[in-house]
Design a protein around this motif. Structure first.
Motif, PDB file in Angstrom:
ATOM      1  N   THR A  48       2.862   5.260   0.619  1.00 50.29           N
ATOM      2  CA  THR A  48       2.255   4.761  -0.737  1.00 50.29           C
ATOM      3  C   THR A  48       3.220   4.100  -1.512  1.00 50.29           C
ATOM      4  O   THR A  48       3.104   3.134  -2.271  1.00 50.29           O
ATOM      5  CB  THR A  48       1.933   6.200  -1.592  1.00 50.29           C
ATOM      6  OG1 THR A  48       1.153   6.967  -0.720  1.00 50.29           O
ATOM      7  CG2 THR A  48       1.283   5.867  -2.706  1.00 50.29           C
ATOM      8  N   HIS A  49       4.861   4.477  -1.376  1.00 55.49           N
ATOM      9  CA  HIS A  49       5.794   3.808  -2.026  1.00 55.49           C
ATOM     10  C   HIS A  49       5.814   2.434  -1.380  1.00 55.49           C
ATOM     11  O   HIS A  49       6.142   1.448  -2.255  1.00 55.49           O
ATOM     12  CB  HIS A  49       7.096   4.822  -1.728  1.00 55.49           C
ATOM     13  CG  HIS A  49       8.240   4.060  -2.609  1.00 55.49           C
ATOM     14  ND1 HIS A  49       8.665   4.257  -3.623  1.00 55.49           N
ATOM     15  CD2 HIS A  49       9.287   3.171  -2.040  1.00 55.49           C
ATOM     16  CE1 HIS A  49       9.434   3.787  -4.187  1.00 55.49           C
ATOM     17  NE2 HIS A  49      10.120   3.026  -3.005  1.00 55.49           N
ATOM     18  N   THR A  60       2.378   7.824  -6.050  1.00 60.45           N
ATOM     19  CA  THR A  60       3.401   8.285  -4.950  1.00 60.45           C
ATOM     20  C   THR A  60       3.276   9.829  -4.408  1.00 60.45           C
ATOM     21  O   THR A  60       2.915  10.115  -3.283  1.00 60.45           O
ATOM     22  CB  THR A  60       4.643   7.884  -4.892  1.00 60.45           C
ATOM     23  OG1 THR A  60       5.052   6.228  -5.132  1.00 60.45           O
ATOM     24  CG2 THR A  60       5.532   8.019  -3.729  1.00 60.45           C
TER      25      THR A  60
END
Length: 90
Positions: A48-49, A60
């Protein structure tokens, strides 16, 4: 960034604890569940980051919890009745 990963690992361990507490009869031992939840959360946070760039901490952490829940769901065994062989296989 370090706090995101530490927070996601803590969330993965908390999710593993909750899963073991509620589904203890359908999960393997804690020695397999805790690392799976934590590593799933770390992978989800990394993914996600990398997709959203820095600065999206809630997203995140949500991605970390989602991936951790998916990896923990892969450990769940069927409950209830035992699987038996069919008559044709015997």
């Amino acid at each position: 960034m370090i706090w995101e990963f530490l927070g996601s690992a803590a969330l993965g361990l908390a999710l593993s604890w909750a899963a073991l507490r509620s589904l203890a009869d359908r999960l393997p031992s804690g020695r397999a569940v805790y690392p799976t939840g934590a590593l799933g959360a770390l992978f989800g946070a990394f993914l996600t980051h990398a997709a959203l760039d820095p600065g999206h901490v809630p997203a995140t952490l949500a991605g970390a919890v989602s991936v951790s829940a998916v990896t923990l769901s892969l450990l769940i065994r069927p409950g209830g009745r035992r699987l038996t062989r069919s008559a044709a296989a015997q």
